[in-house]
Every structure is written in structure tokens, then in C-alpha cells.
Design a protein around this motif. Structure first.
Motif, PDB file in Angstrom:
ATOM      1  N   THR A 189       1.334   6.140  -5.189  1.00 48.93           N
ATOM      2  CA  THR A 189       0.516   5.309  -6.058  1.00 48.93           C
ATOM      3  C   THR A 189       0.618   3.862  -5.596  1.00 48.93           C
ATOM      4  O   THR A 189       1.599   3.463  -4.973  1.00 48.93           O
ATOM      5  CB  THR A 189       0.982   5.401  -7.528  1.00 48.93           C
ATOM      6  N   VAL A 190      -0.417   3.093  -5.874  1.00 46.29           N
ATOM      7  CA  VAL A 190      -0.412   1.660  -5.594  1.00 46.29           C
ATOM      8  C   VAL A 190      -0.703   0.934  -6.893  1.00 46.29           C
ATOM      9  O   VAL A 190      -1.727   1.175  -7.529  1.00 46.29           O
ATOM     10  CB  VAL A 190      -1.461   1.284  -4.525  1.00 46.29           C
ATOM     11  N   ALA A 191       0.220   0.074  -7.287  1.00 44.91           N
ATOM     12  CA  ALA A 191       0.049  -0.725  -8.505  1.00 44.91           C
ATOM     13  C   ALA A 191       0.336  -2.179  -8.153  1.00 44.91           C
ATOM     14  O   ALA A 191       1.471  -2.520  -7.816  1.00 44.91           O
ATOM     15  CB  ALA A 191       0.990  -0.248  -9.605  1.00 44.91           C
ATOM     16  N   GLY A 192      -0.702  -2.994  -8.199  1.00 48.71           N
ATOM     17  CA  GLY A 192      -0.532  -4.373  -7.770  1.00 48.71           C
ATOM     18  C   GLY A 192      -0.207  -4.423  -6.295  1.00 48.71           C
ATOM     19  O   GLY A 192      -0.951  -3.890  -5.467  1.00 48.71           O
ATOM     20  N   ARG A 193       0.923  -5.001  -5.936  1.00 49.39           N
ATOM     21  CA  ARG A 193       1.347  -5.085  -4.539  1.00 49.39           C
ATOM     22  C   ARG A 193       2.353  -3.998  -4.174  1.00 49.39           C
ATOM     23  O   ARG A 193       2.858  -3.971  -3.045  1.00 49.39           O
ATOM     24  CB  ARG A 193       1.958  -6.471  -4.261  1.00 49.39           C
ATOM     25  N   LYS A 194       2.649  -3.098  -5.107  1.00 49.72           N
ATOM     26  CA  LYS A 194       3.667  -2.087  -4.871  1.00 49.72           C
ATOM     27  C   LYS A 194       3.044  -0.746  -4.479  1.00 49.72           C
ATOM     28  O   LYS A 194       2.159  -0.236  -5.154  1.00 49.72           O
ATOM     29  CB  LYS A 194       4.520  -1.873  -6.120  1.00 49.72           C
ATOM     30  N   GLU A 232       1.543  -4.797   2.341  1.00 43.68           N
ATOM     31  CA  GLU A 232       0.839  -5.956   2.865  1.00 43.68           C
ATOM     32  C   GLU A 232      -0.375  -5.453   3.651  1.00 43.68           C
ATOM     33  O   GLU A 232      -0.280  -5.153   4.833  1.00 43.68           O
ATOM     34  CB  GLU A 232       1.761  -6.776   3.755  1.00 43.68           C
ATOM     35  N   PRO A 233      -1.524  -5.329   2.985  1.00 45.79           N
ATOM     36  CA  PRO A 233      -2.691  -4.709   3.626  1.00 45.79           C
ATOM     37  C   PRO A 233      -3.538  -5.677   4.434  1.00 45.79           C
ATOM     38  O   PRO A 233      -3.629  -6.871   4.137  1.00 45.79           O
ATOM     39  CB  PRO A 233      -3.488  -4.188   2.425  1.00 45.79           C
ATOM     40  N   GLN A 234      -4.146  -5.146   5.506  1.00 44.85           N
ATOM     41  CA  GLN A 234      -5.197  -5.806   6.247  1.00 44.85           C
ATOM     42  C   GLN A 234      -6.340  -4.808   6.352  1.00 44.85           C
ATOM     43  O   GLN A 234      -6.330  -3.780   5.682  1.00 44.85           O
ATOM     44  CB  GLN A 234      -4.687  -6.271   7.614  1.00 44.85           C
TER      45      GLN A 234
END
Length: 255
Positions: free
Chosen positions: A101-106, A122-124
Motif C-alpha cells: 500500500t502507498v499512503a502519503g510518502r510511505k 521517492e518517486p520519479q
């Protein structure tokens, strides 16, 4: 979990003999001809979906961990699957499959063995960093001709008690034949750092090769087959030629 996987790989290096073992080969019979194909990797809204090539450097062992991560659209994640059919994904060990799961930056992963991992993502556009790893979006080969040529790759690990290394080479020809070679070595040290033992092995293979989707299959002269997930990880932007590709836990570089 990652450290256990890394040291398991080192043990495999130390015991391998012959090109098939060094490549981490899977019997081709276990790969259905009509296996489901994965999605190419992408990062949307900070959430990874599809196949990614992961690298992570471990200072303690002076080694570079390399893995294939598949973030399925249904929220499941698999590390180093042998293929992408439902049966093959279900066969991935519990420590290497789970839900994410992705919640905010986590980005958080709950593995099927009950362990959890959570870290900032840290996405690009086509890459992201997570849990000390760099993830590069994977794409399938545009055509089998991109594999034609000679390649070499390997893995190594070093600790206070010893080291292990393996090198393998593969040459793919346009007529559908291939040849390959391999060499491995390992040794131990005592508490004072002196060498206590060393050993090595080498082997070779030749036969025919084929590429279907994300699966590369090698069939040697005796009819033995090995296959695994394969995809390019670097190419020459001017010529479009694939300069590096990944296959069965080894990153190969064009010679």
C-alpha cells in the motif's frame, strides 16, 4: 528478510557448477506457454505498478543485490517470480510475496510470512527509491534481435569469514543458437584474516535459445532446458541497441 535472501544467494554461488546453475535456471516445463504477461513498470501518483528492476548495495558484504519486483495492479507484490501465471506467482516463497500500500510518502509491504517493511518512497517518472533500493521501470524486449551478441555478467559477496563470486557469459546468434560459459570461486578466512580454503568450478553450455514475451529459454545440445524472466535494463539511446539485460538474477553487459 533481504539479508537472508542475500546470504542464500551467496550459498548458491559457492555451490554452483555449470552454466544452468549459475544462471539460477528454472525447468522450462514449469513455464506455461500461455503464461500471463506482466505490466511494464510505471509510477502513477507516487504508486508503482508493474515490473521493476531493483538494485541495493550492502556495505557489510560489498555486494550489489539485484532483484525483479512485480507490483501487480491488485495490490500484490512479488520478488523474483519464475513467471507470471497465477500458479507461478502463488509459488513465490512467502518471504518474497505479499501486499503493498502507498499512503502519503510511505510505501508499506506486508509479506505473506507476516513480516512488514515500510519506508518513504521517492518517486520519479520511471524510477523510485525505497528502503535503500533503486527501482527502475522494466520494459520487455521490442524483438528477439535485441539479444543478438555477446554478454557477460556475475555476482559476488564478501564477508569477514569468506567470499564467493560467479561469472557467466552468453552469446546469442541470429540463427537461434547460443553458447555460454561460467566460472565460480569461493574461499574462507579465519579470525586473523588468513585464507583457510578456496575452491572453484567452471562449465559451459551450447544449444538453441528463444525469447517469448518476458521469458528467455535456453535448450542445450542434450535437450535440457532452462528458462527465466528476462528484460533489458539499459540501451544505447542513439542506436536503440540493448547494452544490459537481466536474466535469472544476473545482470549482463554487452561485450
Amino acid at each position: 528478510m533481504k539479508r537472508l535472501r542475500l546470504f542464500a544467494a551467496a550459498a548458491a554461488l559457492a555451490g554452483a557448477s555449470g552454466v544452468a546453475l549459475l544462471l539460477g535456471a528454472h525447468p522450462a516445463a514449469s513455464v506455461p506457454a500461455a503464461a500471463t504477461q506482466p505490466l511494464a513498470g510505471s509510477v502513477k501518483g507516487g504508486r508503482p505498478v508493474g515490473l521493476f528492476f531493483m538494485t541495493r548495495y550492502w556495505i557489510a558484504t560489498h555486494s550489489l543485490e539485484k532483484s525483479t519486483y512485480y507490483f501487480a495492479p491488485n495490490g500484490q507484490v512479488y520478488v523474483d517470480p519464475a513467471g507470471f501465471s497465477a500458479a507461478q506467482l502463488a509459488a513465490v516463497p512467502a518471504a518474497s510475496r505479499g501486499s503493498y500500500t502507498v499512503a502519503g510518502r510511505k510505501l508499506s509491504v506486508r509479506w505473506a510470512n507476516g513480516q512488514t517493511e515500510s519506508a518513504d518512497v521517492e518517486p520519479q517518472s520511471e524510477t523510485f527509491a525505497w528502503n535503500m533500493g533503486i527501482f527502475l521501470a522494466g520494459r520487455p524486449f521490442a524483438s528477439a534481435s535485441q539479444l543478438v551478441g555477446a554478454f557477460e555478467g556475475g555476482n559476488s559477496i564478501s564477508t569477514s569469514s569468506g567470499s564467493a563470486a560467479a561469472v557467466s557469459s552468453l552469446t546469442f546468434r541470429a540463427n537461434g543458437t547460443y553458447s555460454g560459459g561460467s566460472a565460480s570461486s569461493f574461499g574462507g578466512r579465519n579470525e586473523a584474516g588468513a585464507s583457510t580454503y578456496s575452491a572453484g568450478s567452471s562449465g559451459g553450455s551450447a544449444g538453441r535459445w528463444s525469447l517469448s514475451g518476458w521469458t528467455l529459454t535456453l535448450t542445450d545440445a542434450a535437450g535440457r532446458t532452462s528458462s527465466g524472466v528476462a528484460y533489458p535494463i539499459e540501451k544505447n539511446e542513439k542506436t536503440g541497441q540493448v547494452t544490459r539485460f537481466y536474466f535469472n538474477n544476473v545482470a549482463y553487459k554487452r561485450l
